[in-house]
Design a protein around this motif. Structure first.
Motif, PDB file in Angstrom:
ATOM      1  N   SER A 277       0.829  -1.208   0.000  1.00 26.54           N
ATOM      2  CA  SER A 277       0.000   0.000   0.000  1.00 26.54           C
ATOM      3  C   SER A 277       0.859   1.252   0.000  1.00 26.54           C
ATOM      4  N   LEU A 278       1.947   1.198   0.723  1.00 28.19           N
ATOM      5  CA  LEU A 278       2.859   2.342   0.742  1.00 28.19           C
ATOM      6  C   LEU A 278       3.409   2.623  -0.660  1.00 28.19           C
ATOM      7  N   LYS A 279       3.825   1.598  -1.343  1.00 27.31           N
ATOM      8  CA  LYS A 279       4.391   1.789  -2.677  1.00 27.31           C
ATOM      9  C   LYS A 279       3.330   2.241  -3.663  1.00 27.31           C
ATOM     10  N   THR A 280       2.119   1.688  -3.509  1.00 20.66           N
ATOM     11  CA  THR A 280       1.021   2.118  -4.378  1.00 20.66           C
ATOM     12  C   THR A 280       0.728   3.605  -4.191  1.00 20.66           C
ATOM     13  N   ALA A 281       0.880   4.074  -2.952  1.00 22.36           N
ATOM     14  CA  ALA A 281       0.627   5.491  -2.648  1.00 22.36           C
ATOM     15  C   ALA A 281       1.793   6.389  -3.058  1.00 22.36           C
ATOM     16  N   GLY A 282       2.814   5.803  -3.654  1.00 20.91           N
ATOM     17  CA  GLY A 282       3.963   6.602  -4.074  1.00 20.91           C
ATOM     18  C   GLY A 282       5.011   6.742  -2.994  1.00 20.91           C
ATOM     19  N   GLY A 283       4.937   5.912  -1.967  1.00 20.33           N
ATOM     20  CA  GLY A 283       5.875   5.996  -0.859  1.00 20.33           C
ATOM     21  C   GLY A 283       7.152   5.211  -1.106  1.00 20.33           C
ATOM     22  N   ALA A 284       8.194   5.541  -0.369  1.00 18.90           N
ATOM     23  CA  ALA A 284       9.474   4.838  -0.421  1.00 18.90           C
ATOM     24  C   ALA A 284       9.888   4.510   1.001  1.00 18.90           C
ATOM     25  N   VAL A 285      10.112   3.246   1.280  1.00 18.98           N
ATOM     26  CA  VAL A 285      10.447   2.795   2.627  1.00 18.98           C
ATOM     27  C   VAL A 285      11.890   3.154   2.942  1.00 18.98           C
ATOM     28  N   ARG A 286      12.103   3.681   4.142  1.00 16.10           N
ATOM     29  CA  ARG A 286      13.449   4.023   4.590  1.00 16.10           C
ATOM     30  C   ARG A 286      13.953   3.107   5.703  1.00 16.10           C
ATOM     31  N   ALA A 287      13.079   2.638   6.568  1.00 19.53           N
ATOM     32  CA  ALA A 287      13.475   1.737   7.653  1.00 19.53           C
ATOM     33  C   ALA A 287      12.240   0.977   8.122  1.00 19.53           C
ATOM     34  N   ILE A 288      12.462  -0.273   8.518  1.00 19.66           N
ATOM     35  CA  ILE A 288      11.370  -1.128   8.989  1.00 19.66           C
ATOM     36  C   ILE A 288      11.783  -1.749  10.311  1.00 19.66           C
ATOM     37  N   SER A 289      10.882  -1.729  11.287  1.00 23.48           N
ATOM     38  CA  SER A 289      11.076  -2.440  12.539  1.00 23.48           C
ATOM     39  C   SER A 289       9.869  -3.330  12.785  1.00 23.48           C
TER      40      SER A 289
END
Length: 940
Positions: free
Chosen positions: A108-120
């Motif tokens: 969903s983040l990528k669909t919204a045009g987002g780019a992941v920087r860190a995941i916990s």
């Protein structure tokens, strides 16, 4: 006309009151705009109409979107700046708190045009860059609990030329201005080039803490311990190794090297004071949740005995252990010692803090259109709803408000506003607290500062609570128009206030911090170097004071149920101890190194000496030793500025009865087969010489080795041998005979286990060695990735991967990796290179074997140079890839990988191998194009 409450509020704020509610600028002094109350009302109107999804979104994000979308909001609050950093592409850096991090959320983040920087996954938090206009839509997901402006952090370094906290904090926001990659690459390259032959530098704290003489007197150096730091980054670690300032084997997990050099400077201090200790590092700056993850990883995966950091995240609660403090609790419960900077936020005693805490007191003055009343800072002395901020230190200051509700369960709603002298709202934080949110509001003062800035706390709804208001690195100071500054002790907060953490204040070892004195300041203290600390020493003026009042256990359980006021909770004596700052390191920009950032590693290193000389000592005993032997340098007894005082290594080691400990460890055996070769063969009886090295500080007396094998059919004779006494840093060698059954397959592994016993608390040690059966084949077979180029996502921890299929080998005697290409060039986007990337220093590349074992090939090396082409990674290369600079681009030749490739060929190599590349910094892009494995099997 203005309502009576608004008139009263304006008068209490020291503002001119317009003749009518709609009065414009010009009716009061110097162009004062419409009333303060009217501006609050306009902002409250936005809050009042928030949807259920919007109530999960940081108010600053919502207001920023409104300001960009409509003139009405902007005209109602013409001077308002939310402080939200929005990129040219309309994106913002956010922390997304969720129920669980899953593939659907990330999609969903990528669909919204987002780019992941860190995941916990542990903390159920994702840091991402997301279009501002898509934030509210993402909040509609049921698994999203909260979307916030990315929590920022800063280290506790103090600069001789002070800068605003906005310049010192975590600067990974999209519009942040940082050192250019080119400048950084040039700086690091020059440091490596100039490293050879450079004189080593020792921190003055080594002498001032009596650590140098204590190591000689007690014979302990830190052997048997591992000390790990968390800070911004270790950019210059290669240069420090080349100069001999750091050992070659500093443990830095892949992708956790960070950005910056404060970590390198801290590691140098640790090595100066405890030169025998192993070292490790992980960045604290990927996100608050990643910081917590790295604390646990350094203990539970890297096996660090002592951890130290110099970082504070702004969202860390003063009243309850939040996720970072909870990680500290986990590692200290497991036996680790944890040291943290007390902070550089100042003290009431020295007039250097901007902190007030106490019970909310209703001023009786309405603030806004719908509801709410302003807090009265003056108490019984009168009515004053403002805390004035000093002009001299007002630029780019983070202002935090917390109140005594449990985290994630606040139903009392407080808001925070910043005004200029004319009463214009210039910044705000007005999140909803309806029972599931945190009791927290944060705003930033304008980057350009301003005259007459004033902070107001408004209770929007709910009950009175105990408040904590801090303008970090700023000052509350009396204004020229009669507003008084109210300050209280206790600015230190967060994970350094965890019960079992050591919060460390700073005192100068060589010279005091050189900030110009302000009126009323005491004379700057002078450090003792080359002497030792004494009762005459003084704490640095910037060092944060305590104590810290806590109202909740980490799980939200009230410490004093029913009492969350100034008479409730638990008061923790913070800081506990004081250590040296103002010391030298070899790291550019950290000579001298000021701040509680420099103090904490001195204390941590002394603790490593204690553990080294007292194996098995309990953490409570170390705490007692540090506190009981400290030199009291402030008010008699423990105080809120220096704690128990300055710790001295010789006193602590004497108190604990430290003594030199031996540490005998087996090393890689040397094989001589029956025909004189260096390889085991099926059916062979070979001589195996087993070295044992004493890495410890004391003599290894009565050293014995029992050598066994878990490989079926393998026999060893004799089973045990005596090595006698091995002096410190000396080696003993004995021969064993190893017989391999004739049925042992070529390429299989014989596993030897050496159990070394000796007289000492660190005994026994056990090491395993894998010996291959057969001689390496002279034939090298190549297996290449045959697919299309794969893009490496920019600044995304998921990275990119390509598969490489291997078959017909079985066991491998030799393995190398090549990043291929035809015509090598530095042209951006070149299609003739193995990896085209416009900034190789962003990359971490890893090779994963079919059995899951991994080896890091390169880890953030290469500077600003472009592209990898005809690069070979081989264990027997002459130089490590870590030594390359931008001048080597495009990168070619043969280099040692970050981790030895021998570790990934221990088992059969047939199957699917994976080559992965992760881009750790935003702003550059590239692709994986051509990668190969080169493998030799075995012959009889």
């Amino acid at each position: 006309m203005l309502a009576a409450g608004a008139v009263g509020l304006a008068a209490a704020l020291g503002l001119a009151v317009p003749a009518t509610a709609g009065a414009a600028a010009g009716t009061g002094p110097a162009g004062i705009p419409a009333s303060t109350a009217a501006q609050i009302a306009a902002l409250q109107a936005l809050k009042k109409t928030e949807t259920k999804a919007e109530s999960k979104v940081d108010s600053k994000l919502l207001v920023e979107r409104k300001l960009r979308a409509g003139r009405a909001t902007a005209s109602a609050v013409p001077n308002l700046r939310t402080g939200v950093a929005v990129s040219r592409g309309g994106t913002v850096l956010v922390d997304i708190r969720v129920d669980k991090v899953g593939d659907d959320l990330l999609a969903s983040l990528k669909t919204a045009g987002g780019a992941v920087r860190a995941i916990s996954a542990k903390e159920a938090s994702v840091r991402a860059e997301l279009p501002l206009d898509r934030v509210s839509a993402l909040a509609e997901r049921g698994d999203v609990r909260r979307i916030e402006v990315a929590d920022q952090a800063m280290t506790a370094r103090e600069l001789e030329a002070p800068v605003a906290p906005s310049q010192a904090m975590n600067t990974n926001a999209p519009t942040a201005v940082k050192e250019s990659k080119e400048d950084k690459a040039a700086r690091i390259g020059a440091a490596v080039k100039n490293a050879v032959g450079a004189a080593t530098i020792t921190s003055e704290g080594d002498r001032a803490h009596n650590a140098d003489t204590a190591r000689q007197q007690f014979g302990v150096t830190g052997v048997g311990t591992k000390v790990c730091a968390l800070s911004d980054g270790v950019d210059s670690i290669a240069a420090s190794k080349a100069k001999g300032e750091l050992p070659a084997d500093v443990d830095v997990p892949a992708g956790q090297e960070g950005d910056g050099d404060e970590g390198t400077a801290m590691l140098e201090i640790l090595h100066d004071v405890a030169p025998g200790a192993k070292l490790g590092f992980a960045t604290a700056f990927n996100s608050d949740a990643s910081f917590a993850d790295n604390i646990r990883a350094l203990r539970f995966q890297s096996h660090c005995d002592v951890l130290v950091d110099d970082v504070i995240y702004f969202k860390e609660s003063p009243f309850q252990d939040w996720i970072i403090a909870q990680a500290v609790n986990d590692v200290t419960a497991d036996g680790a010692l944890y040291f943290s900077s007390a902070g550089n936020e100042g003290s009431v005693r020295d007039g250097t803090a901007a902190h007030w805490e106490g019970d909310f007191l209703d001023s009786g003055l309405t603030a806004g259109k719908f509801q709410g009343s302003a807090h009265n800072f003056a108490g019984t002395a009168g009515v004053q709803v403002y805390e004035p901020v000093s002009k001299a230190s007002s630029a780019g200051i983070p202002v935090n408000l917390f109140w005594s509700d449990p985290l994630g369960a606040s139903a009392n709603d407080y808001d925070l506003y910043l005004f200029d002298q004319a009463g214009n709202v210039v910044s705000l934080s007005q999140d909803n607290q309806t029972g599931t949110q945190d009791p927290y509001e944060r705003l930033d003062t304008p980057g350009g500062g301003g005259t007459g800035l004033r902070i107001a706390v408004v209770k929007y709804s709910g009950e009175n609570r105990y408040l904590s208001l801090s303008a970090l690195r700023g000052r509350f100071s009396d204004s020229t128009d009669g507003l008084k500054a109210y300050n209280t002790p206790g600015v230190t907060l967060g994970h350094s206030a965890a019960r079992q953490a050591f919060s460390v204040a700073a005192t100068p070892a060589a010279k005091a911090f050189g900030r110009p004195l302000e009126p009323g300041d005491p004379a700057n203290p002078v450090g003792p170097f080359p002497g030792t600390f004494s009762e005459a020493s003084k704490v640095e003026r910037f060092s944060s004071d305590g104590p810290r009042r806590m109202f909740y256990e980490a799980n939200g359980t009230p410490i004093t149920p029913g009492n969350v006021s100034s008479t409730g909770g638990e008061v923790r004596a913070k800081p506990e101890i004081t250590a040296a700052d103002g010391v030298r390191t070899s790291v550019s920009g950290f000579d001298p190194f000021f701040g509680t950032s420099a103090a904490a590693p001195h204390a941590a290193a002394i603790a490593a000496l204690v553990l080294s000389g007292n194996p098995g000592i309990r953490g409570s005993e170390v705490r007692d030793a540090l506190v009981s032997t400290a030199v009291d340098i402030e008010a008699p007894g423990r105080d809120g500025v220096s704690g128990a005082g300055v710790i001295l290594a010789d006193r602590v080691l004497a108190y604990t009865g430290a003594s030199p400990q031996p540490l005998a460890v087996a090393r890689q055996p040397i094989v001589t087969s029956s025909n004189g070769g260096a390889y085991l063969r099926p059916g062979d009886t070979a001589k195996v010489a087993l070295p044992v090295v004493n890495d410890g500080d004391g003599a290894a007396v009565s050293t014995n080795v029992v050598l066994t094998s878990t490989t079926p059919g393998v026999t060893i004779a004799p089973r045990a041998k005596s090595y006698g006494t091995i002096s410190p840093h000396q080696t003993g060698v004995n021969d064993f005979t190893v017989t391999v059954p004739a049925s042992q397959p070529l390429g299989s592994t014989v596993v030897l286990a050496a159990r070394v016993t000796f007289a000492g608390s660190l005994s026994p040690t056990t090491q395993q060695f894998a010996l291959s059966v057969g001689q390496p084949s002279p034939e090298t077979r190549t297996f290449a990735y045959a697919g299309a180029p794969v893009a490496i996502p920019d600044s995304d921890p998921s990275g990119a991967s390509v598969p490489i299929q291997v078959s017909g080998i079985g066991r491998a005697a030799k393995l190398s990796v090549s990043i291929d290409g035809t015509a090598c060039t530095t042209d951006a986007g070149a299609t003739t290179v193995g990896i085209d990337h416009s900034y190789v220093n962003d990359l971490t590349a890893t090779l994963t074997a079919p059995d899951g074992s991994k080896a890091i090939l390169l880890q953030r090396n290469g500077g600003s140079g472009n592209n990898l082409c005809k690069v070979v990674f081989a264990d027997d290369a002459a130089s490590a890839f870590a030594t390359v600079t931008a001048a080597n681009a495009p990168y070619t030749g043969t280099w040692q990988p970050r981790n030895p490739l021998s570790a990934v060929r221990a088992n059969a190599v047939d199957g699917t191998w994976t080559f992965s590349a992760i881009d750790g910094v935003a702003g550059d892009a590239g692709s994986i194009r051509a990668v190969s494995l080169h493998i030799n099997g075995f012959v009889q």
